[in-house]
Write an enzyme that holds these catalytic residues in place. Structure first.
Site, PDB file in Angstrom:
ATOM      1  N   SER A  65      49.134  44.254  37.295  1.00 39.68           N
ATOM      2  CA  SER A  65      49.325  45.708  37.182  1.00 39.68           C
ATOM      3  C   SER A  65      50.579  46.219  37.858  1.00 39.68           C
ATOM      4  O   SER A  65      50.949  47.377  37.661  1.00 39.68           O
ATOM      5  CB  SER A  65      48.119  46.435  37.761  1.00 39.68           C
ATOM      6  OG  SER A  65      47.027  46.263  36.899  1.00 39.68           O
ATOM      7  N   LYS A  68      53.007  47.862  35.712  1.00 34.34           N
ATOM      8  CA  LYS A  68      52.782  49.182  35.076  1.00 34.34           C
ATOM      9  C   LYS A  68      53.856  50.234  35.391  1.00 34.34           C
ATOM     10  O   LYS A  68      54.332  50.923  34.477  1.00 34.34           O
ATOM     11  CB  LYS A  68      51.390  49.697  35.446  1.00 34.34           C
ATOM     12  CG  LYS A  68      50.250  48.887  34.798  1.00 34.34           C
ATOM     13  CD  LYS A  68      48.907  49.261  35.407  1.00 34.34           C
ATOM     14  CE  LYS A  68      47.762  48.465  34.771  1.00 34.34           C
ATOM     15  NZ  LYS A  68      46.487  48.725  35.464  1.00 34.34           N
ATOM     16  N   TYR A 190      50.925  44.453  26.411  1.00 33.56           N
ATOM     17  CA  TYR A 190      50.309  44.737  27.713  1.00 33.56           C
ATOM     18  C   TYR A 190      49.938  43.436  28.440  1.00 33.56           C
ATOM     19  O   TYR A 190      50.277  43.252  29.615  1.00 33.56           O
ATOM     20  CB  TYR A 190      49.084  45.644  27.531  1.00 33.56           C
ATOM     21  CG  TYR A 190      48.318  45.824  28.815  1.00 33.56           C
ATOM     22  CD1 TYR A 190      48.838  46.582  29.862  1.00 33.56           C
ATOM     23  CD2 TYR A 190      47.078  45.202  29.001  1.00 33.56           C
ATOM     24  CE1 TYR A 190      48.151  46.726  31.058  1.00 33.56           C
ATOM     25  CE2 TYR A 190      46.386  45.342  30.185  1.00 33.56           C
ATOM     26  CZ  TYR A 190      46.926  46.096  31.216  1.00 33.56           C
ATOM     27  OH  TYR A 190      46.237  46.232  32.400  1.00 33.56           O
ATOM     28  N   TYR A 242      44.874  53.237  42.469  1.00 35.13           N
ATOM     29  CA  TYR A 242      43.579  53.542  41.816  1.00 35.13           C
ATOM     30  C   TYR A 242      42.703  54.444  42.699  1.00 35.13           C
ATOM     31  O   TYR A 242      43.187  55.397  43.275  1.00 35.13           O
ATOM     32  CB  TYR A 242      42.832  52.245  41.473  1.00 35.13           C
ATOM     33  CG  TYR A 242      43.654  51.215  40.764  1.00 35.13           C
ATOM     34  CD1 TYR A 242      44.330  51.527  39.592  1.00 35.13           C
ATOM     35  CD2 TYR A 242      43.763  49.927  41.270  1.00 35.13           C
ATOM     36  CE1 TYR A 242      45.072  50.566  38.925  1.00 35.13           C
ATOM     37  CE2 TYR A 242      44.504  48.964  40.613  1.00 35.13           C
ATOM     38  CZ  TYR A 242      45.162  49.288  39.442  1.00 35.13           C
ATOM     39  OH  TYR A 242      45.891  48.339  38.798  1.00 35.13           O
ATOM     40  N   VAL A 260      45.757  42.680  40.344  1.00 38.22           N
ATOM     41  CA  VAL A 260      44.605  41.815  40.625  1.00 38.22           C
ATOM     42  C   VAL A 260      44.964  40.374  40.969  1.00 38.22           C
ATOM     43  O   VAL A 260      44.097  39.615  41.401  1.00 38.22           O
ATOM     44  CB  VAL A 260      43.569  41.801  39.466  1.00 38.22           C
ATOM     45  CG1 VAL A 260      42.820  43.106  39.399  1.00 38.22           C
ATOM     46  CG2 VAL A 260      44.224  41.456  38.151  1.00 38.22           C
TER      47      VAL A 260
HETATM   48  N1  GLN Z   1      45.851  42.409  33.442  1.00 39.21           N
HETATM   49  C1  GLN Z   1      44.912  43.044  34.309  1.00 39.21           C
HETATM   50  C2  GLN Z   1      43.883  43.807  33.482  1.00 39.21           C
HETATM   51  O1  GLN Z   1      44.227  44.498  32.586  1.00 39.21           O
HETATM   52  C3  GLN Z   1      45.638  43.997  35.199  1.00 39.21           C
HETATM   53  C4  GLN Z   1      44.709  44.725  36.087  1.00 39.21           C
HETATM   54  C5  GLN Z   1      45.240  44.885  37.459  1.00 39.21           C
HETATM   55  O2  GLN Z   1      46.119  44.163  37.914  1.00 39.21           O
HETATM   56  N2  GLN Z   1      44.664  45.817  38.219  1.00 39.21           N
HETATM   57  O3  GLN Z   1      42.707  43.683  33.731  1.00 39.21           O
END
Ligand code: GLN
Length: 605
Positions: A65, A68, A190, A242, A260
């Protein structure tokens, strides 16, 4: 390898945190569950490209993420805020990163930092074909990291094989009109952006690029339009962590993004990018050791955005009045005494540091006070590092207000390139604005203007040899003899009349025009400018050694050159010649020494 106190600090921090327990590996993406739970890397990259790092700092991991904000930045840059807002807003949700929730009122995703908003953002990537979109993303990340990023194919396949929740979200958004492209293609982008491989050093540098207003400090390449950087950091600040964003802002206080795979990227605007990677994550999807490390760094280095303010208090470095500080123009006694009386009409304000709202406000307020009623205010920008749009605007308004009162704001040392270029352009473009390459030239201009206001204008008529101050007190027949050996010559502007290093075998008397005495090569410094009626190169009379300065014609000039040997020959017939000449030269030199002493004492204060 970087060394010094920052590196030592990171080593201690790493030793302290490596044993910290808690958190689990992300298991919902099978490939991520294979990570080493003991790994810990910490990296700090500065806005001038220095990278400090420790631990598993060169071990690659998928960016997840943390990709993003970069794709969001790309969308803002290529689509504009208005269009992006039709697909994704900027409202924090307080929900988990993978919440299945949309903003029904605005019919868009809540924000680009959660999965739904990020997928909506991936749907806005530039390019007609999927291949073009992939290329656009690769180029984007390469600009930020300073090198092309490889794809972790195993993670990519793992994500696309198991990412049913993300897939569901994409189809929901297609239904709501938030996605307008084919969902599987958008998901491919994505998952791909999430599976790019970085190490902690890459990530820190990507953060430093944001901290550096969009320019990668290592490559010098602009990765992102400056106008978009603030938008991205703002959304990172409110939504990047988040449902933990509020607590994070309170404790750590830096715009940041977590992923993550266990990485966190935090940005200290104007200072550094900070990256931590350690795979075990908590219930919010945030690296446990990452939070601990970020908390320590923010606290120990005083980085919290809202408690670190650049200080406006030091914007004025020194100030001088034209009573004490004079230009290098050597003026006749009448002009000098006028400046001794009226010099307060000129003020010199030496500025320093970055100019932003707080500094510019203070600059204007203090300048008004320090300058009193001065008609010519010289701002010396030599030690100014930057000026933002707010500062430019305030300085422009200040100049206009002064102009209405018949007063002049004059800029000195404002470079036409680099961070001050726009301010320099303001000074060249706006009517009545004045700009000089040095403080000395600005002062000379202000002095001339002040003298002109008092009715004294520069003398243009040629001074006859007979009227030269240095010949004062000599009998008419001696003067006639001197006229006999004098060589009258004209020089064009820019001509070198006497050159440093050459044998000083004659002295000069200036009949018309101005000459400057300059020392130093490359970027020479002017030590004096002389006008009609004055002598130069007269040290030849005293020591006869090599010349120490160049004398350059500022305009077309007429000079009388007096060869020293011929003068000495005349002195044999007229014994009083040398004594009188030397007395006059010494009187002249002591005047100039007095002026130089005044300047030194003004500058030492
Ligand atoms: N690729 C992961 C997902 O979409 C990214 C989520 C994250 O890093 N918080 O679940």
């Amino acid at each position: 390898m970087a060394a010094g106190p920052i590196q030592d600090y990171l080593r201690d921090l790493h030793a302290r945190l490596r044993g910290l327990g808690g958190g689990k590996l992300a298991a919902y993406i099978p490939e991520l569950a294979k990570a080493d739970p003991n790994a810990l890397a910490i990296a700090i990259a500065t806005v001038d490209g220095e990278i400090y790092s420790i631990g598993d700092d060169r071990t690659p991991f998928s960016i997840q993420s943390v990709s993003k904000p970069f794709v969001y930045a790309h969308a803002l840059e290529v689509r504009g805020t208005e269009e992006v807002f039709r697909h994704v807003g900027v409202e924090p949700t307080g929900e988990a990163f993978n919440a299945i929730e949309l903003d029904d009122v605005h019919r868009r995703a809540f924000n680009p930092m959660i999965n739904s908003g990020a997928i909506a953002t991936s749907g806005l990537v530039e390019g007609e074909t999927q291949a073009e979109r992939i290329a656009a993303l690769d180029a984007l990340f390469a600009r930020f990291a300073g090198r092309p990023l490889a794809l972790d194919k195993a993670v990519f396949h793992s994500e696309s094989a198991t990412g049913h929740r993300n897939r569901a979200m994409a189809w929901l958004m297609l239904n709501a009109g938030i996605l307008t492209r084919e969902p599987e293609q958008v998901l491919e982008l994505y998952f791909r952006q999430c599976s790019l491989l970085v190490d902690a050093r890459d990530l820190a540098l990507m953060g430093a690029t944001l901290a550096n207003n969009g320019v990668n400090p290592r490559t010098g390449e602009r990765a992102l339009a400056a106008a978009v950087v603030g938008d991205v950091l703002t959304v990172m600040n409110s939504c990047g962590m988040y449902n933990y964003a509020g607590q994070w802002a309170f404790e750590i206080g830096l715009p940041a993004k977590s992923g993550v795979s266990g990485s966190i990227l935090a940005v200290a605007p104007g200072q550094a990018g900070i990256a931590i990677w350690s795979p075990p994550i908590d219930a919010n999807g945030t690296s446990v050791r990452g939070v601990a490390a970020a908390r320590a760094i923010a606290e120990d280095f005083g980085l919290r955005t809202f408690t670190t303010h650049p200080s406006p208090s030091s914007v004025i470095r020194r100030s001088f009045s034209g009573l004490r500080l004079r230009s290098k123009r050597v003026r006749p006694p009448s002009e000098r005494s006028l400046l001794d009386r009226a010099g307060a009409a000129i003020a010199v304000i030496e500025l320093q540091g970055p100019l932003f709202f707080g500094a510019a406000e203070r600059l204007i307020r203090l300048t008004s006070r320090l300058a009193g009623g001065a008609g010519w205010i010289i701002l010396d920008f030599r030690h100014v590092l930057s000026a933002d749009d707010a500062a430019r605007r305030l300085i422009g308004d200040f100049r206009a207000a002064l102009a209405q009162q018949g007063r002049r704001l004059i800029a000195a040392n404002l470079p036409s390139e680099g961070p001050l270029a726009p301010l320099c352009e303001d000074f060249t473009r706006q009517a009545g604005a004045l700009l000089f390459g040095s403080r000395d030239r600005a002062l000379e201009h202000a002095e001339d203007a002040l003298l002109a206001r008092q009715g004294i204008v520069a003398q243009h008529s040629e001074v006859a040899l007979d009227d030269m101050a240095v010949l004062e007190g000599l009998a008419p027949e001696v003067r006639a003899a001197i006229a006999g050996i004098a060589d009258r010559r004209t020089f064009q502007a820019g001509a070198i009349i006497a050159e440093a290093g050459e044998h000083a075998d004659r002295m000069f008397l200036l009949a018309s025009g101005r000459v400057s005495v300059v020392v130093g090569e490359g970027d020479p410094v002017r030590v004096g400018t002389l006008g009609p009626g004055m002598a130069f190169g007269e040290l030849a009379l005293i020591d006869g050694g090599a010349r120490v300065a160049d004398v350059v014609a500022e305009e077309e000039v007429v000079v009388y050159a007096l060869p020293i040997t011929a003068l000495r020959g005349l002195a044999a017939q007229h014994p009083e010649l040398m004594a009188t000449l030397l007395a006059n030269v010494v009187r002249d030199l002591s005047d100039r020494l007095r002026l130089a002493n005044g300047e030194i004492s003004a500058l030492e204060r």
